[in-house]
Design a protein around this motif. Structure first.
Motif, PDB file in Angstrom:
ATOM      1  N   ARG A  94      -4.435  62.807  73.910  1.00 46.82           N
ATOM      2  CA  ARG A  94      -3.714  62.330  72.717  1.00 46.82           C
ATOM      3  C   ARG A  94      -4.442  62.818  71.469  1.00 46.82           C
ATOM      4  NH1 ARG A  94       0.040  58.427  72.239  1.00 46.82           N
ATOM      5  NH2 ARG A  94      -0.492  57.460  74.239  1.00 46.82           N
ATOM      6  N   VAL A  95      -3.727  63.516  70.596  1.00 45.05           N
ATOM      7  CA  VAL A  95      -4.306  64.117  69.396  1.00 45.05           C
ATOM      8  C   VAL A  95      -4.821  63.035  68.453  1.00 45.05           C
ATOM      9  CG1 VAL A  95      -3.854  65.585  67.391  1.00 45.05           C
ATOM     10  CG2 VAL A  95      -2.778  66.109  69.589  1.00 45.05           C
ATOM     11  N   GLU A  96      -6.027  63.230  67.944  1.00 43.34           N
ATOM     12  CA  GLU A  96      -6.637  62.311  66.994  1.00 43.34           C
ATOM     13  C   GLU A  96      -6.761  62.982  65.631  1.00 43.34           C
ATOM     14  OE1 GLU A  96     -10.348  61.104  68.640  1.00 43.34           O
ATOM     15  OE2 GLU A  96      -9.451  60.011  70.320  1.00 43.34           O
ATOM     16  N   ARG A  97      -6.980  62.164  64.605  1.00 41.13           N
ATOM     17  CA  ARG A  97      -7.125  62.696  63.254  1.00 41.13           C
ATOM     18  C   ARG A  97      -8.294  63.683  63.207  1.00 41.13           C
ATOM     19  NH1 ARG A  97      -4.644  61.073  59.076  1.00 41.13           N
ATOM     20  NH2 ARG A  97      -4.056  59.118  60.093  1.00 41.13           N
ATOM     21  N   GLY A  98      -8.074  64.854  62.611  1.00 44.40           N
ATOM     22  CA  GLY A  98      -9.104  65.871  62.501  1.00 44.40           C
ATOM     23  C   GLY A  98      -9.089  66.895  63.617  1.00 44.40           C
ATOM     24  N   ASP A  99      -8.272  66.662  64.637  1.00 43.64           N
ATOM     25  CA  ASP A  99      -8.193  67.612  65.753  1.00 43.64           C
ATOM     26  C   ASP A  99      -7.450  68.880  65.348  1.00 43.64           C
ATOM     27  OD1 ASP A  99      -9.589  66.235  67.685  1.00 43.64           O
ATOM     28  OD2 ASP A  99      -7.815  65.288  68.566  1.00 43.64           O
ATOM     29  N   THR A 100      -7.839  69.987  65.943  1.00 38.17           N
ATOM     30  CA  THR A 100      -7.085  71.234  65.889  1.00 38.17           C
ATOM     31  C   THR A 100      -6.866  71.687  67.318  1.00 38.17           C
ATOM     32  OG1 THR A 100      -9.054  72.656  65.836  1.00 38.17           O
ATOM     33  CG2 THR A 100      -8.194  71.876  63.708  1.00 38.17           C
ATOM     34  N   LEU A 101      -5.923  72.578  67.531  1.00 42.17           N
ATOM     35  CA  LEU A 101      -5.665  73.055  68.884  1.00 42.17           C
ATOM     36  C   LEU A 101      -6.879  73.811  69.426  1.00 42.17           C
ATOM     37  CD1 LEU A 101      -3.262  72.695  70.767  1.00 42.17           C
ATOM     38  CD2 LEU A 101      -2.591  75.028  70.254  1.00 42.17           C
ATOM     39  N   SER A 102      -7.567  74.525  68.550  1.00 40.44           N
ATOM     40  CA  SER A 102      -8.773  75.241  68.978  1.00 40.44           C
ATOM     41  C   SER A 102      -9.853  74.273  69.456  1.00 40.44           C
ATOM     42  CB  SER A 102      -9.324  76.090  67.826  1.00 40.44           C
ATOM     43  OG  SER A 102      -8.416  77.100  67.469  1.00 40.44           O
ATOM     44  N   LYS A 103     -10.036  73.183  68.721  1.00 43.07           N
ATOM     45  CA  LYS A 103     -11.031  72.173  69.101  1.00 43.07           C
ATOM     46  C   LYS A 103     -10.677  71.528  70.427  1.00 43.07           C
ATOM     47  CE  LYS A 103     -12.977  67.767  67.464  1.00 43.07           C
ATOM     48  NZ  LYS A 103     -12.939  66.770  66.378  1.00 43.07           N
ATOM     49  N   ILE A 104      -9.383  71.198  70.588  1.00 41.22           N
ATOM     50  CA  ILE A 104      -8.939  70.582  71.845  1.00 41.22           C
ATOM     51  C   ILE A 104      -9.115  71.548  72.999  1.00 41.22           C
ATOM     52  CG2 ILE A 104      -6.916  69.668  73.045  1.00 41.22           C
ATOM     53  CD1 ILE A 104      -5.916  68.690  70.283  1.00 41.22           C
ATOM     54  N   ALA A 105      -8.788  72.827  72.767  1.00 39.44           N
ATOM     55  CA  ALA A 105      -8.942  73.830  73.825  1.00 39.44           C
ATOM     56  C   ALA A 105     -10.397  73.979  74.235  1.00 39.44           C
ATOM     57  CB  ALA A 105      -8.377  75.172  73.347  1.00 39.44           C
ATOM     58  N   ARG A 106     -11.296  74.020  73.261  1.00 47.38           N
ATOM     59  CA  ARG A 106     -12.728  74.144  73.592  1.00 47.38           C
ATOM     60  C   ARG A 106     -13.219  72.942  74.378  1.00 47.38           C
ATOM     61  NH1 ARG A 106     -13.119  75.853  68.192  1.00 47.38           N
ATOM     62  NH2 ARG A 106     -13.983  73.824  67.601  1.00 47.38           N
ATOM     63  N   SER A 107     -12.810  71.747  73.940  1.00 51.66           N
ATOM     64  CA  SER A 107     -13.269  70.525  74.603  1.00 51.66           C
ATOM     65  C   SER A 107     -12.809  70.463  76.055  1.00 51.66           C
ATOM     66  CB  SER A 107     -12.763  69.285  73.845  1.00 51.66           C
ATOM     67  OG  SER A 107     -13.260  69.253  72.534  1.00 51.66           O
TER      68      SER A 107
END
Length: 236
Positions: free
Chosen positions: A33-46
């Motif tokens: 679930r997307v949180e404030r401050g997330d980007t797709l790049s950040k989510i992909a890395r995580s």
């Protein structure tokens, strides 16, 4: 008086969360679930995936348009391998990413099930702007000042006020755990927070608060994501 002011301020700070999500229920394995401050790049890395893979699994035409509260698949559907390849662990033992997909995908999804909610038109008038998912998160209906605005479906008023800039006098109705509707720019609000309303009940009068013309801005949100209201409305 001080306590009342504090409560009102708290309510305004919670409004963005109400518009962004219907709740914060946990998501299943392989989803995020997307949180404030997330980007797709950040989510992909995580999650040790590529941006391209996550965009493809979630049918994202614009990777920059993710929203707070949106639920994304972050593991390959059905256990299939990601096109980016498994990311090896720091130990170099060749183990796959810890975000491997479960054998069965959970039911939670950012796409609304077809016909899962049935709405009636919230106002008579001319549709002057339609949903596009980017610049328009809902539909705009123009009519004369004071035109009745009605509840598109039965629900509970979870917000009634003008604390969110750009929406004017705003109502938000919660219909169930998944769906919210929002009614903006009203001249007057006729229901209060916590009140239960019936489908078709008059809840406001159309106006031009915080906009340059008389209209109703109407939004439908499913699990925190804006979706096209016209797909749940009867044809005109």
């Amino acid at each position: 008086m001080l306590e009342t002011t504090r409560i009102k301020r708290l309510g305004c700070s919670l409004l963005l969360a109400l518009l962004a999500a219907c709740g914060s229920a946990p998501v299943g394995p392989g989803y995020y679930r997307v949180e404030r401050g997330d980007t797709l790049s950040k989510i992909a890395r995580s999650n040790r995936q590529s941006v391209q893979s996550i965009a493809r699994w979630n049918n994202l035409t614009n990777p920059d348009s993710i929203e707070v509260g949106q639920v994304l698949r972050v593991a390959p559907p059905g256990g299939a391998a990601s096109t980016s390849g498994a990311v090896r662990s720091n130990g170099g033992n060749g183990s796959a990413s810890a975000s491997a997909a479960p054998s069965q995908a959970p039911a939670n999804s950012t796409s609304a099930p077809p016909a899962s909610i049935s709405l009636m038109w919230p106002a008579d008038g001319t549709v002057i702007r339609r949903f596009d998912g980017a610049n328009s998160k809902g539909i705009d209906i123009a009519a004369a000042p004071g035109t009745p605005v009605v509840a598109a479906a039965s629900g509970t008023v979870v917000y009634a006020g003008n604390g969110l800039r750009g929406y004017g006098n705003l109502l938000i109705l919660k219909h169930n755990a998944d769906y919210l509707t929002a009614y903006a720019h009203n001249r007057v609000l006729l229901v209060k927070e916590g009140e239960s309303v019936a489908r078709g009940q008059k809840i406001a009068e159309m106006g031009d608060t915080d906009t340059d013309r008389v209209m109703l801005h109407f939004e439908l949100r499913y699990q925190g994501r804006s979706i096209d209201p016209s797909k749940a409305l009867p044809p005109r």
